[in-house]
Design a protein around this motif. Structure first.
Motif, PDB file in Angstrom:
ATOM      1  N   GLY A 111      -1.235  -7.436   5.582  1.00 14.26           N
ATOM      2  CA  GLY A 111      -0.753  -8.751   6.010  1.00 14.26           C
ATOM      3  C   GLY A 111      -1.114  -9.797   4.966  1.00 14.26           C
ATOM      4  N   ILE A 112      -1.764 -10.869   5.416  1.00 21.52           N
ATOM      5  CA  ILE A 112      -2.149 -11.935   4.484  1.00 21.52           C
ATOM      6  C   ILE A 112      -3.450 -11.593   3.754  1.00 21.52           C
ATOM      7  N   TYR A 113      -4.073 -10.472   4.118  1.00 19.78           N
ATOM      8  CA  TYR A 113      -5.315 -10.044   3.479  1.00 19.78           C
ATOM      9  C   TYR A 113      -5.086  -8.765   2.681  1.00 19.78           C
ATOM     10  N   THR A 114      -6.139  -8.321   2.006  1.00 18.81           N
ATOM     11  CA  THR A 114      -6.155  -6.992   1.431  1.00 18.81           C
ATOM     12  C   THR A 114      -7.433  -6.293   1.876  1.00 18.81           C
ATOM     13  N   GLU A 115      -7.376  -4.972   1.942  1.00 14.84           N
ATOM     14  CA  GLU A 115      -8.538  -4.161   2.314  1.00 14.84           C
ATOM     15  C   GLU A 115      -9.068  -3.442   1.080  1.00 14.84           C
ATOM     16  N   LEU A 116     -10.336  -3.649   0.762  1.00 17.35           N
ATOM     17  CA  LEU A 116     -10.980  -2.907  -0.312  1.00 17.35           C
ATOM     18  C   LEU A 116     -11.592  -1.649   0.292  1.00 17.35           C
ATOM     19  N   HIS A 117     -11.134  -0.488  -0.123  1.00 16.50           N
ATOM     20  CA  HIS A 117     -11.667   0.779   0.378  1.00 16.50           C
ATOM     21  C   HIS A 117     -12.668   1.308  -0.643  1.00 16.50           C
ATOM     22  N   LEU A 118     -13.912   1.477  -0.199  1.00 17.05           N
ATOM     23  CA  LEU A 118     -15.013   1.760  -1.117  1.00 17.05           C
ATOM     24  C   LEU A 118     -15.458   3.219  -1.058  1.00 17.05           C
ATOM     25  N   ARG A 119     -16.166   3.638  -2.081  1.00 17.80           N
ATOM     26  CA  ARG A 119     -16.619   5.031  -2.179  1.00 17.80           C
ATOM     27  C   ARG A 119     -17.599   5.400  -1.079  1.00 17.80           C
ATOM     28  N   ASN A 120     -18.311   4.428  -0.531  1.00 11.97           N
ATOM     29  CA  ASN A 120     -19.263   4.718   0.550  1.00 11.97           C
ATOM     30  C   ASN A 120     -18.593   4.796   1.918  1.00 11.97           C
ATOM     31  N   GLY A 121     -17.249   4.721   1.943  1.00  6.77           N
ATOM     32  CA  GLY A 121     -16.513   4.819   3.195  1.00  6.77           C
ATOM     33  C   GLY A 121     -16.301   3.487   3.890  1.00  6.77           C
TER      34      GLY A 121
END
Length: 232
Positions: free
Chosen positions: A152-162
């Motif tokens: 949507g209006i945001y973004t999700e940062l998906h990290l190596r630690n889950g």
């Protein structure tokens, strides 16, 4: 386009205004000048700009307070400052460019070109993205980011630690900030290629990118050829 200049020296502020107006030429641009930190914060709160030109020393006040308030905001910031020792810290906050004072038209135009051209990358060696959570600023090492998903209006940062972190900048804006190792593989995904394992070709000429975590992300058809070349 809404452009905000926060600069306490009137001569420099009007010079920035004149050069910025010249750069954008016939493109409609509303340019607002604020001569103090508080006026700048109030203006940002009332109307988010598309681009902020920010000095760091504002009558003794610290321009970094603007960045701390708006650390993951949905607009780009170009710092225009004589405090070149603050450049590394500024890039940690996710600014697009740092223009040292005294500056000329060529150097300012170089920064403005980065604003309008996502393909132009910085050579600042950016190592962190700053996110804001529960009123606190957290620095994310970009090496820890596996991929970024539009939400949507945001973004999700998906990290190596889950874990996941929300960021207010769009994929397009983050793509301008992050180094070349991050590749736009789909309209909704930006991937750290160091975390990529292999390309999958599925029935119906659909493509996927398998990550080292085992997760598979879609690849847009228009992105497949460039991605394949980069992974050879």
């Amino acid at each position: 386009m809404n452009i905000l200049i926060i600069e306490d020296e009137a001569r420099i502020a009007h010079r920035l205004q004149r050069m910025t107006a010249e750069f954008f030429g016939n493109k409609p641009a509303q340019i607002t000048i604020c001569d103090s930190l508080q006026k700048g914060l109030d203006q940002v709160a009332s109307q988010l700009p598309d681009l902020l030109l920010l000095d760091l020393n504002l009558n003794g006040d610290n321009g970094f307070e603007v960045l701390e308030h708006m650390v993951a905001a949905s607009f780009h910031t170009i710092i225009v400052s004589a405090n070149i020792d603050k450049a590394i810290t500024a890039f940690t906050y996710g600014v697009l460019d740092f223009v040292p004072k005294p500056f000329d038209k060529e150097r300012l135009f170089q920064a403005l070109n980065r604003f309008i051209s996502p393909s132009i990358k910085s050579d600042d060696g950016m190592k962190y993205l700053a996110v804001k959570r529960s009123g606190q600023i957290r620095l994310i090492n970009i090496a820890e980011i596996i991929y970024i998903k539009g939400a949507g209006i945001y973004t999700e940062l998906h990290l190596r630690n889950g874990q996941q972190e929300l960021h207010d900048k769009s994929l397009e804006l983050l793509q301008q900030l992050l180094p070349d190792g991050f590749e736009r593989i789909h309209k909704s995904y930006l991937v750290n290629l160091q975390q990529a394992e292999k390309i999958l070709i599925n029935p119906g000429t659909r493509y996927g990118l398998q990550l080292k975590t085992g997760e598979t992300l879609p690849i847009g058809r228009s992105k497949y050829k460039d991605l394949k070349n980069k992974m050879i």
